[in-house]
Each structure stands twice: as structure tokens, then as C-alpha cells.
Design a protein around this motif. Structure first.
Motif, PDB file in Angstrom:
ATOM      1  N   TYR A 134       0.830  -1.196   0.000  1.00 25.53           N
ATOM      2  CA  TYR A 134       0.000   0.000   0.000  1.00 25.53           C
ATOM      3  C   TYR A 134       0.866   1.248   0.000  1.00 25.53           C
ATOM      4  CZ  TYR A 134      -3.750  -3.242   1.057  1.00 25.53           C
ATOM      5  OH  TYR A 134      -4.651  -4.261   0.994  1.00 25.53           O
TER       6      TYR A 134
ATOM      7  N   THR B  33       1.386   3.240  15.674  1.00 24.35           N
ATOM      8  CA  THR B  33       2.277   2.099  15.898  1.00 24.35           C
ATOM      9  C   THR B  33       2.014   0.992  14.882  1.00 24.35           C
ATOM     10  OG1 THR B  33       2.085   2.616  18.219  1.00 24.35           O
ATOM     11  CG2 THR B  33       3.088   0.521  17.678  1.00 24.35           C
ATOM     12  N   ALA B  34       0.725   0.724  14.606  1.00 25.48           N
ATOM     13  CA  ALA B  34       0.390  -0.321  13.638  1.00 25.48           C
ATOM     14  C   ALA B  34       0.932   0.058  12.263  1.00 25.48           C
ATOM     15  CB  ALA B  34      -1.120  -0.521  13.589  1.00 25.48           C
TER      16      ALA B  34
ATOM     17  N   ARG C 236       3.522   1.868  11.634  1.00 24.35           N
ATOM     18  CA  ARG C 236       4.960   1.674  11.631  1.00 24.35           C
ATOM     19  C   ARG C 236       5.282   0.199  11.389  1.00 24.35           C
ATOM     20  NH1 ARG C 236       6.860   3.262  16.772  1.00 24.35           N
ATOM     21  NH2 ARG C 236       6.673   1.108  17.446  1.00 24.35           N
ATOM     22  N   ARG C 237       4.521  -0.688  12.033  1.00 22.68           N
ATOM     23  CA  ARG C 237       4.788  -2.112  11.847  1.00 22.68           C
ATOM     24  C   ARG C 237       4.533  -2.537  10.403  1.00 22.68           C
ATOM     25  NH1 ARG C 237       2.050  -3.614  17.442  1.00 22.68           N
ATOM     26  NH2 ARG C 237       3.862  -3.160  18.739  1.00 22.68           N
ATOM     27  N   LEU C 238       3.471  -1.998   9.808  1.00 21.03           N
ATOM     28  CA  LEU C 238       3.205  -2.312   8.405  1.00 21.03           C
ATOM     29  C   LEU C 238       4.328  -1.782   7.523  1.00 21.03           C
ATOM     30  CD1 LEU C 238      -0.601  -1.526   8.466  1.00 21.03           C
ATOM     31  CD2 LEU C 238       0.353  -3.694   7.696  1.00 21.03           C
TER      32      LEU C 238
ATOM     33  N   ALA D 276       7.242  -4.063   7.955  1.00 20.89           N
ATOM     34  CA  ALA D 276       7.006  -5.305   7.225  1.00 20.89           C
ATOM     35  C   ALA D 276       6.996  -5.063   5.714  1.00 20.89           C
ATOM     36  CB  ALA D 276       5.688  -5.927   7.669  1.00 20.89           C
TER      37      ALA D 276
ATOM     38  N   ALA E 117       4.880  -3.577   3.964  1.00 16.86           N
ATOM     39  CA  ALA E 117       3.558  -3.669   3.357  1.00 16.86           C
ATOM     40  C   ALA E 117       3.038  -2.272   3.054  1.00 16.86           C
ATOM     41  CB  ALA E 117       2.597  -4.387   4.299  1.00 16.86           C
TER      42      ALA E 117
ATOM     43  N   PHE F 163      10.563   9.910  16.413  1.00  9.14           N
ATOM     44  CA  PHE F 163      10.728   8.786  17.351  1.00  9.14           C
ATOM     45  C   PHE F 163      10.622   7.426  16.660  1.00  9.14           C
ATOM     46  CE2 PHE F 163       6.930  11.415  17.958  1.00  9.14           C
ATOM     47  CZ  PHE F 163       6.002  10.671  17.254  1.00  9.14           C
TER      48      PHE F 163
ATOM     49  N   SER G 283      13.227   2.797  15.782  1.00  9.72           N
ATOM     50  CA  SER G 283      12.622   1.452  15.759  1.00  9.72           C
ATOM     51  C   SER G 283      12.694   0.849  14.369  1.00  9.72           C
ATOM     52  CB  SER G 283      11.161   1.431  16.207  1.00  9.72           C
ATOM     53  OG  SER G 283      10.783   2.604  16.799  1.00  9.72           O
TER      54      SER G 283
ATOM     55  N   ALA H  33      16.130  -0.426  13.795  1.00 11.93           N
ATOM     56  CA  ALA H  33      16.437  -1.617  14.597  1.00 11.93           C
ATOM     57  C   ALA H  33      15.728  -2.854  14.065  1.00 11.93           C
ATOM     58  CB  ALA H  33      16.052  -1.377  16.053  1.00 11.93           C
ATOM     59  N   GLU H  34      14.490  -2.694  13.613  1.00 12.39           N
ATOM     60  CA  GLU H  34      13.698  -3.877  13.275  1.00 12.39           C
ATOM     61  C   GLU H  34      13.833  -4.305  11.823  1.00 12.39           C
ATOM     62  OE1 GLU H  34       9.654  -4.026  14.901  1.00 12.39           O
ATOM     63  OE2 GLU H  34      10.254  -2.455  16.290  1.00 12.39           O
ATOM     64  N   ASN H  35      14.115  -3.365  10.937  1.00 10.95           N
ATOM     65  CA  ASN H  35      14.330  -3.747   9.544  1.00 10.95           C
ATOM     66  C   ASN H  35      15.400  -2.857   8.931  1.00 10.95           C
ATOM     67  OD1 ASN H  35      14.280  -4.597   6.943  1.00 10.95           O
ATOM     68  ND2 ASN H  35      12.052  -4.537   6.703  1.00 10.95           N
TER      69      ASN H  35
ATOM     70  N   ASP I  89      17.194  -3.151   6.549  1.00 11.86           N
ATOM     71  CA  ASP I  89      17.290  -3.144   5.081  1.00 11.86           C
ATOM     72  C   ASP I  89      16.565  -1.960   4.442  1.00 11.86           C
ATOM     73  OD1 ASP I  89      18.521  -5.508   5.513  1.00 11.86           O
ATOM     74  OD2 ASP I  89      16.804  -6.761   4.954  1.00 11.86           O
TER      75      ASP I  89
ATOM     76  N   ARG J 273      12.636  -8.977  14.555  1.00 10.21           N
ATOM     77  CA  ARG J 273      12.299  -8.942  13.130  1.00 10.21           C
ATOM     78  C   ARG J 273      11.186  -9.898  12.760  1.00 10.21           C
ATOM     79  NH1 ARG J 273      16.074  -8.037   8.168  1.00 10.21           N
ATOM     80  NH2 ARG J 273      13.950  -7.902   7.383  1.00 10.21           N
TER      81      ARG J 273
ATOM     82  N   TYR K 251       6.590  -9.219  13.661  1.00 11.53           N
ATOM     83  CA  TYR K 251       5.564  -8.691  12.765  1.00 11.53           C
ATOM     84  C   TYR K 251       6.005  -8.875  11.334  1.00 11.53           C
ATOM     85  CZ  TYR K 251       3.972  -6.737  17.032  1.00 11.53           C
ATOM     86  OH  TYR K 251       3.535  -6.605  18.309  1.00 11.53           O
TER      87      TYR K 251
ATOM     88  N   TRP L 147      -4.096  -8.647  17.401  1.00 10.11           N
ATOM     89  CA  TRP L 147      -3.156  -8.912  16.321  1.00 10.11           C
ATOM     90  C   TRP L 147      -3.538 -10.161  15.554  1.00 10.11           C
ATOM     91  CZ3 TRP L 147      -0.410  -5.554  14.011  1.00 10.11           C
ATOM     92  CH2 TRP L 147      -0.030  -4.401  14.702  1.00 10.11           C
TER      93      TRP L 147
ATOM     94  N   PHE M 138      -1.877  -8.544   9.272  1.00  9.86           N
ATOM     95  CA  PHE M 138      -0.896  -9.300  10.046  1.00  9.86           C
ATOM     96  C   PHE M 138      -1.471 -10.584  10.616  1.00  9.86           C
ATOM     97  CE2 PHE M 138       1.107  -5.067  10.903  1.00  9.86           C
ATOM     98  CZ  PHE M 138       2.351  -5.377  10.420  1.00  9.86           C
TER      99      PHE M 138
END
Lengths: 408, 277, 286
Positions: A176, A246-247, A249-251, A254, A256, A265, A269, A272-274, A276, B39, B42, C116, C122
Motif C-alpha cells: 500500500y 504504531t500499527a 509503523r509495523r506495516l 514489514a 507492506a 521517534f 525502531s 532496529a527492526e528492519n 534493510d 524482526r 511482525y 493482532w 498481520f
């Protein structure tokens, strides 16, 4: 039973009794600092103790979950600490309920503060909090996705039309282009959609706080621009109504989602989490010929009316408001321009966020502001769920908001 | 019940498997999440089995957080409030189950009153009450406040268990010269052990997981409980979800094991002919 | 002055403790509901304002759906589970312990885990449905009016049916075995036994459990607040959440108190009627 009396007397009487039972060392100041500020709080307190041995600061670490309830319960029952870190937006509510004291006497160099920050915490000409942290959202985007879609990550879109085109180009294959929020705490959606209304020359309520204007063409057009990301263009995920910042950011992490509105801020994160993802930041898009805008977010110190040691608390808050200390304490940007000179704010990754700051504004101040936001948010959700179009939803919201305005 | 048909046995196992699946599914998901690296938490599509299982989250919870201390606090507070509630409730339930007196229905409703008041309405004045009693930030304060939650549960459930015990058994004991209290402790309680265990487990868990009262009435690390510890993994815009899951496992498993160990007391079922004295 | 009945004497400690805890909150709430921020008496103004809000009737209706749906399913599924767990089969002790797990998992964590799992993109639930092709498009469980309340009720049932199961199971332990033997001599099958022996014997337990469930559902906040906050577009807004929002988000303590008073009165009536009806039926005293 003496307890049965007037409301205020009741609470005050009981708290006096409780107070007399509590033994307090003179010169002790209790400070509620949230867990994400606390590590630096401890550092600064150590310095302060060295300069002011007569005052002892005791830090109580609070959590962000349930913080508003906890602060209100403490203030409302008269058992408040001496200093609390609160969000700018909460201050007006406290001031209108006489829960915090004015701090005008310790704000020395007014011109050095970002005007929007002071405006935020002012009620009837008095300043009820000391802003120390400010920030505005920008749009974070995935440079790799831009290149894949044939867009130039060094020249991200600036106007609404160009932005929608880019978002459409980025959408496809389960990906998206631009995620909006439509769920979680309503503040998420206010922070992300109200600026569009402002840019377009609209607002929720009139300047004097008597008229609901959220159903005027300027506002409706902006709300439509925002909600169309899901309803019309389908560039925001199907889960929009359950997503908060927050959701999103996670998408984004990921992969997506390719673009979303966020504050600085989020940068750490994501890294740290991705690791790449190659990050880009752009200003929030604006209508052709207009200027970008954002809501000023951030935190202030308040001293509750029920504080036991307001004098020493003021000494400490004044000390914390000095540029060199404020600059250390803030998680994002400091509320004083002079503190912005510090090394840590010169990071190039922060530059767009810094550029957004002059375009930030406080939300209108009104005793029913939270309920006004709720009424607007309900309207936005009705659009996103597909029950009403922007005009109808904002007409209903305007009706609710007008009823709230008429009560005051 | 050994004359059950084969089909009945199969049906029993299918149902049992279903109960296990429904109860365990989210729990397994939590357990798996607790050993995932950031990682993999999620992803789209979701990752079932972590490719690089890690105990890092448990290390964070056990050594870098206040959870161990809060665990102790939670044990003290939950044991305290459960014991106190149960000992008061046994008498009240016995009174309600075995005696007729004026206004009994009103007194029984009154037991529920604390739970009928919306939390949002009760929390500020309750805080004032606790301050008046000087019990903010004390174990006793939370133990007392939790009576509002555990007493209704304990009184109502025990009343129904006591009622199920045939009155004839008690009459026999009274004829033998026992006092009222003697009857309660020598006849009624031993026969209600499964009920008491059930009530005990549930009041314990309710207080173990309570968040809003704990958040408001326990602001000092020396009395904070586990749910507050969970909230401490959340900062303004982020949650250390792996740590939350690990901490949840640490909160959940001991209780399930505790209940498992109490199964011996649960086999109950009065011996044949007990009612005939 | 007659002497206090021994029954009341037994109940006295519990009544005293509770009075101590709730007396002030009740007075405080009542007082708040008829005053304004300056402590002036304003009559019924707070009540009027609350009643005028568009959300109040919506929340009231949602509360009925929420309580009705949750409680019926919890009682039926919980009782069925209890009967199952009372049968003899290998691994029964383990299954019984597993059955308490939904209740032991901290409410907020359970709620967020479900949120979730229900997530459109997800979520493991949509993944399990789409991967083998059971459905073509991911289902927007929490973003559509038709599915969001049932999803919330499902989570609440998951959380509390174990409570019913364990409580009823404990009640089943007290059923004298000779009742079953007598039934079996009369040629009763398994379902006859359930219907004519088991259920009548645990009726008092089910009655008490139901009352507690109704109260908990009426006063519920955690699950819904953690997942939807009452949304989308108020489809899961129930009255306790409306009160919570009024008090702690909008800082309208006085309106929140007015709504609390009305809510309290309504629930009190429900409970009183329930108890009155039941106590008339099953008075069995010495």
C-alpha cells in the motif's frame, strides 16, 4: 458526620487529614517522569542536587499506559506530586478544572520559546505549564519502493495531487502506498488529519469558539482527501480502521506500506527492526499554492494545585527550562529555539522534522476540545467504514460539536 | 461410568481436544512470540516457528526489569487478598446459605455493590479513602481494595456450594451435639473443598491480573504488581512486545501449574451413601 | 430491638468491610453528579447533558448486545465444558489446568494478542483462512460493523467460559454418586443423566455464576478498550467505556458521575430482581 458537605470541601477536608498524617521532609519535591524520559531525568537530577543541595528531587517513574487516568486521579483526589510531565494537549483541561497552577513567574525569556508551544498551555492569558519538548509529524517513506515504482526518492511529491499519484504508483501486489490511521486512540487520527484541514484554510471550530465549522467546504475537502486514501484510492490498507501510528509503523517495517505519517521517534525502531529499509523523510503534502502544516506535539511540566512543595518545584522547573537542560531532557526537539543549537539536533536524518516545526500549530483551546475531537473522529470512522460520505459525516459531526459549544 | 459406548469415548476426546485447542491457541502464539527475535514478530505473512529462537526476551525480563520484584509483590498481594476474602466469605456464605433472616436478599445484593459501580466512578473516591486510611502504596491497601472484586465472587460462589450440601448432614451433626461453627468447620467445609479450591484459584487470578487499581494505588516499586511491570515495557510510541510476551509467560505458567497440583483435592464427589449419614 | 439473627451475624464482617470501602465512593459520586466544577449545585443539568449525547443510546444498546451475547455463550459453553471435564479420560487433570489459562493470561495481553490475531493484514486468523483458500480476501474482522462486536464477544467468551467451567465442575463434585446410580437403575442414558440429574443439582452454582458474569460484562472495560476503544464509529461502545472516556479523556467528572448514577441504578434494579426471583424459588433453610 462532618464529611457530608460541599464537594470541594469534602475532598479538601479528607486530603488535609491525610496530609497531616504524612510526614514530609522539607525541601523534597516529587516528580513524576514517564519511563521514556526517566533515564535522562535521573542524570539531570544529579546535576541539580549538586547546584541546589537544599532541595531533594524524588523521581517516580510513570508508564504511558494509563498515564492520563493516573494523573487525573491523583490531581482530582488532592494527592498529587509536585511536578508531572504531561502532554501539551492535556494542560488546558487541567487548567479549566483548577488542577494546576500558573507558571508565568518562572518563564523568563518568553521570546525564546516556540510560540505555538506557549500558546498551547495558555488559558485566559495565564501559562499553566512549562513546555520542554516539541515535535511535529512528517511523512516517512521507503526509498527502495520509490525506485521500484519509478519515482524519484530525492524529489518526493509535495502537493496533494502529486502525492496521491505517487501513492497510487506505489500501491499493488499486497503493498500500500500511503497508510492513514483510523483506529486506536483518536489522537492518532487527529494528528494526521487535522493539519490537512488547516492547510486548506479550514478548522473544526471558529476562532471565537462559538461555531462548528467542520462541515464547511475547506474542512470537508481536506477530510475527503484524507479518507479517500482508503475509500476512493485504496492506497491505505484494508485494516485502516484498526490501525494507529504504531500499527502503521509495523506495516511499514514489514514493507507492506511505503509511506506513512510519523514523528522522529519512529526512526530508531525502523532501523532496529528492519535495517534493510532505506529511509526517506518528506514534508506533509499541501494543496497547490498553500503551505504545509502539522500539529505541535510534545510534553510540558505542570505543577498541580495540590502540590505540597510548589515553591521548590518551581525552582526545579525553572532550572529544567534552561536551554542546556531542556536540550538534554527532551526526547525529540526542545521547546526553546536557543536549545536547538545543540549538537544532537543537527543530525541530517532530523532535518525535515526540524523544517516542519515552524509550520506546527497548537490545537484550538476549548473546554470541550476532547469531546469535539471525539465527535470528529466518529465522523471520520463513519466515512472509512463506508456509511457516509465526507459531507454527511461532517454535517453530523458539526451538529454534535455545535451542541458541545452551546453548553459553554 | 465404564459402560460408555466407543462413540461416546471418541466424542469425549474430540471435545477435550477442542477445549485444549481453543484455550491454548493464543497462549501458544504468545509462547512462540516470546522466543522470536524482533524482526520476526511482525511479518506478512506471519512466521509460525521462529527460525532463530532466542531467550533474550526472558533475559531482559528476569535481569533487566523489575518483574522479579513485582512477582514477589503480586504473590503477597494476591495471597493476602485471597486469604482475607475467603476467610470473611466463608462465614458470610454460610450465613446466607443456611439461615433465613429479614432483608437477606438486600444484604446479598449489597455484597455486589462495589462491582456495580463503574470503575471510572469509583477510582478517585477510593483513592481518597485509602489516603484517609494511610494505605496508599502499601500491601494492605491493595489487599483491602481487592475485597471489592474478590468478596462478591467468593461469597456468591461459596453460598451456592454450601446450598448444594444436603442439610441432613448438618442436622445429624447438630443432633450429635456440635455447635454451629463446629458444623461449619467439620461438616460443611470438608465437603466443599472442590468449591473452595475453585474460588481460591479464581480470586487469586483476578487479583493477580488486576491493572487499573494497581496502577492508581501502587505507585512505588516496592508494591507495584506484575501487570504494572508489563506496562513498563511500553514507552510512548513503542512496546517491547517480545518482553511483554515473555513476562506474560512468567505470569501465567506458575498459576496453571499451581492449579494442576491442586487437582488431587478436586477429585471430590461424595462417597456413595454419604447423604444417609 | 430484637437480637441479631445468627445468619446476619455470620455475614457481618463481609458487610462491614464492603461498607467501609464503598460508602465514600457512593456519596462522592452522587454529590459529583449534581454539582459543577465549582462545587455549585446544578440540579439535573449533568444528567440532561449526558442524555442528550448521541452516543448514550447507542452505548446502551451495545451494552445489551454485549452482555446478552457474552453471558449466554459463556454459560452454555462453560457448563458443557464442565460436564466434559467431569468425565473420566486420560489426561483429564492436564486439560483441566489448560482450561484455566485464558483466565490467567493478563487481560490486556490477551486482548492485544487477539487484536493482532484478528488483524486484517498481520493476523494469523486471516492467514489460516486465506492460505488454504477457505476465503479469497482477508476478512476485516475489526473494521466492519457486522463482525467487530461478535469478535469482541468471542474474545470475552474465550476469556470467561473457563471460569464457568471450573465453578460448575466444582459443583459437580458435590453431586452424590448414588443419584447417578439410581438414575442408571431406571435405565437413563448419558443425556438423560445430564438433563435430569446433573443440571438440576448444579443449578444454584449456575445461577450464581450467571449473576457474576452479568455484572462483569456490565462493568467491562479492558478487552474492548484495549482493542477498539469503542470504535469503529462507536460500534463497540458500551456504557462503562463511555463513562471511562467522559471521566479520564474528556475530564468531565461530573457528567461521568451522572452517567454512573444512572448506570448504577439500572444495574442495581436488574440484580435486585434477579435475586428476589431466585431467592423466592430456592429458599431452603434450617
Amino acid at each position: 458526620m462532618r464529611i457530608i458537605g460541599k464537594g470541594a470541601a469534602l475532598a479538601a477536608g479528607v486530603s488535609m487529614l491525610a496530609l497531616s498524617a504524612t510526614q514530609l521532609a522539607a525541601g523534597t519535591v516529587t516528580w513524576w517522569s514517564p519511563n521514556f524520559h526517566a533515564p535522562r531525568a535521573a542524570e539531570l537530577v544529579e546535576q541539580f542536587h549538586a547546584e541546589h543541595p537544599e532541595i531533594t528531587i524524588e523521581i517516580e517513574v510513570t508508564t504511558s499506559d494509563g498515564l492520563p487516568q493516573r494523573v487525573l486521579t491523583a490531581m482530582q483526589s488532592g494527592a498529587a506530586p509536585d511536578i508531572i510531565d504531561v502532554q501539551h494537549g492535556w494542560v488546558a483541561g487541567y487548567a479549566l478544572n483548577n488542577l494546576v497552577i500558573a507558571l508565568d513567574d518562572i518563564i523568563s525569556d518568553e521570546d525564546d520559546f516556540i510560540p505555538a508551544a506557549l500558546e498551547y498551555v495558555r488559558v485566559d492569558g495565564q501559562t499553566y505549564a512549562m513546555p520542554f519538548r516539541v515535535e511535529g509529524l512528517a511523512v516517512i517513506f521507503n526509498r527502495g519502493h520509490f525506485e521500484e515504482a519509478g519515482l524519484d526518492p530525492d524529489n518526493p511529491p509535495e502537493t496533494w495531487d502529486a502525492f496521491v499519484e505517487a501513492a497510487q504508483a506505489l500501491t499493488g501486489d499486497g503493498r500500500y502506498g500511503f497508510a492513514i490511521t483510523g483506529g486506536g486512540e483518536f489522537g492518532n487520527t487527529i494528528f494526521r488529519s487535522l493539519p490537512f484541514v488547516w492547510m486548506n484554510g479550514g478548522n473544526f471550530i471558529s476562532e471565537d469558539g462559538t461555531q462548528a465549522i467542520v462541515n464547511q467546504p475547506e474542512a470537508v475537502e481536506a477530510v475527503k482527501f484524507y479518507t479517500d486514501m482508503l475509500v476512493e484510492h485504496g492506497v491505505s490498507p484494508a485494516s485502516t480502521l484498526q490501525n494507529d501510528g504504531t500499527a502503521n509503523r509495523r506495516l511499514f517495517i514489514a514493507e507492506a506500506v511505503s509511506m506513512y505519517q510519523a514523528g522522529q521517534f519512529d526512526l530508531a525502531s525502523i532501523a532496529a527492526e528492519n535495517p534493510d529499509i532505506e529511509l526517506g523523510v518528506m514534508k506533509i503534502p499541501y494543496p497547490e499554492g498553500a503551505e504545509t502544516a502539522a500539529i505541535l506535539g510534545g510534553w510540558s511540566f505542570v505543577i498541580p494545585t495540590g502540590a505540597r512543595n510548589p515553591d521548590d518545584a518551581k525552582v526545579f522547573v525553572e532550572w529544567m527550562s534552561r536551554p542546556e537542560n531542556m536540550g538534554v531532557y527532551t526526547d525529540t526537539f526542545p521547546a526553546r529555539t536557543s536549545a536547538m543549537e545543540m549538537e544532537r539536533f543537527q543530525d541530517p536524518a532530523l532535518s525535515v522534522f526540524g523544517e516542519m516545526l515552524p509550520h506546527t500549530r497548537p490545537v484550538p483551546s476549548h473546554p470541550a476540545w476532547v469531546q469535539i475531537m471525539q465527535a470528529y473522529f466518529d465522523g471520520v470512522q463513519r466515512i472509512l467504514i463506508g456509511e457516509q460520505d465526507a459531507q454527511a459525516a461532517m454535517d453530523d459531526a458539526a451538529e454534535d460539536i455545535q451542541a458541545l459549544l452551546d453548553q459553554h | 461410568m465404564n459402560e460408555r459406548t466407543r462413540a461416546g469415548v471418541i466424542f469425549t476426546y474430540v471435545c477435550a481436544a477442542l477445549v485444549v485447542a481453543v484455550c491454548l491457541f493464543p497462549f501458544l502464539w504468545m509462547a512462540l512470540s516470546s522466543i522470536k527475535v524482533l524482526r520476526e514478530l511482525y511479518t506478512i505473512p506471519p512466521v509460525w516457528i521462529p527460525t532463530v529462537p532466542t531467550l533474550e526476551n526472558y533475559r531482559t525480563v528476569l535481569f533487566d526489569s523489575n518483574i522479579p520484584r513485582y512477582f514477589l509483590n503480586s504473590v503477597i498481594i494476591s495471597v493476602g487478598s485471597t486469604t482475607l476474602a475467603l476467610s470473611i466469605a466463608i462465614f458470610a456464605a454460610y450465613g446466607f446459605a443456611r439461615f433465613r433472616f429479614r432483608g437477606k436478599a438486600y444484604y446479598q445484593s449489597f455484597i455486589l455493590i462495589g462491582q456495580l459501580l463503574p470503575t471510572a466512578a469509583i477510582i478517585v473516591p477510593l483513592f481518597v479513602t485509602l489516603r484517609y486510611l494511610g494505605l496508599v502504596n502499601t500491601y494492605l491497601g491493595l489487599i483491602l481494595v481487592y475485597m471489592i472484586i474478590t468478596l462478591p465472587l467468593s461469597v456468591w460462589m461459596l453460598t451456592s456450594y454450601f446450598r448444594a450440601i444436603p442439610v441432613e448432614l448438618e442436622e445429624a451433626a447438630i443432633i450429635d451435639g456440635s455447635s454451629r461453627l463446629g458444623v461449619l468447620f467439620r461438616v460443611t467445609l470438608p465437603l466443599s473443598i472442590p468449591g473452595i479450591i475453585a474460588v481460591l484459584v479464581y480470586s487469586f487470578i483476578t487479583t493477580w491480573n488486576e491493572f487499573i487499581f494497581a496502577l492508581t494505588f501502587a505507585t512505588d516499586s516496592s508494591v507495584k504488581t506484575l501487570p504494572i511491570g508489563l506496562a513498563e515495557f511500553t514507552t510512548e510510541f513503542d512496546t517491547d512486545w517480545g518482553a511483554v510476551m515473555a513476562a506474560s509467560m512468567i505470569m501465567t505458567i506458575p498459576i496453571a501449574v499451581l492449579f494442576l497440583s491442586m487437582q488431587r483435592l478436586f477429585i471430590g464427589g461424595m462417597t456413595a451413601g454419604a447423604t444417609k449419614g | 430491638m430484637t437480637r441479631i439473627s445468627p445468619g446476619l451475624l455470620f455475614a457481618l464482617p463481609a458487610l462491614i468491610v464492603l461498607t467501609m470501602l464503598v460508602a465514600y465512593p457512593i456519596m462522592y459520586t452522587a454529590l459529583l453528579s449534581v454539582t459543577d466544577q465549582q462545587g455549585n449545585l446544578v440540579g439535573l443539568q449533568n444528567f440532561q447533558r449526558v442524555m442528550q449525547a448521541r452516543t448514550t443510546p447507542v452505548a446502551f444498546y451495545n451494552t445489551l448486545v454485549w452482555v446478552g451475547g457474552s453471558v449466554v455463550l459463556q454459560v452454555v459453553l462453560g457448563t458443557a465444558t464442565a460436564i466434559l471435564l467431569n468425565e473420566k479420560f486420560a489426561g483429564r487433570a492436564i486439560v483441566r489446568s489448560i482450561a484455566v489459562i485464558p483466565w490467567v493470561i493478563p487481560g490486556i495481553v490477551g486482548a492485544l494478542t487477539w487484536a493482532w490475531m484478528f488483524h486484517t493484514e498481520f493476523g494469523i486468523i486471516n492467514y489460516m483462512l486465506t492460505a488454504p483458500g477457505i476465503v479469497d480476501e482477508p476478512v476485516g474482522w475489526l473494521v466492519s460493523r457486522n463482525t467487530v462486536m461478535p469478535a469482541m464477544i468471542a474474545i470475552n467468551v474465550w476469556k470467561l467460559f473457563p471460569f464457568v467451567a471450573i465453578m460448575v465442575l466444582a459443583g459437580l463434585q458435590a453431586i452424590p454418586k448414588d443419584l447417578y446410580e439410581a438414575a442408571r437403575v431406571d435405565g437413563a442414558g448419558f443425556w438423560d443423566e445430564v438433563w435430569h440429574v446433573t443440571l438440576p443439582q448444579v443449578r444454584p452454582v449456575i445461577v450464581a455464576v450467571t449473576l457474576l458474569l452479568v455484572i462483569w460484562a456490565l462493568n467491562h472495560i479492558t478487552t474492548i478498550f484495549a482493542i477498539t476503544r469503542g470504535g469503529p464509529a462507536n460500534s463497540t461502545l458500551i456504557t462503562p467505556i463511555q463513562i471511562f472516556r467522559l471521566a479520564f479523556e474528556s475530564v468531565q467528572f461530573h457528567q461521568a458521575a451522572a452517567l454512573s448514577v444512572m448506570f448504577f441504578a439500572a444495574t442495581m434494579v436488574i440484580v435486585a430482581v434477579y435475586i428476589k426471583v431466585l431467592s423466592a424459588k430456592e429458599e431452603k433453610s434450617l
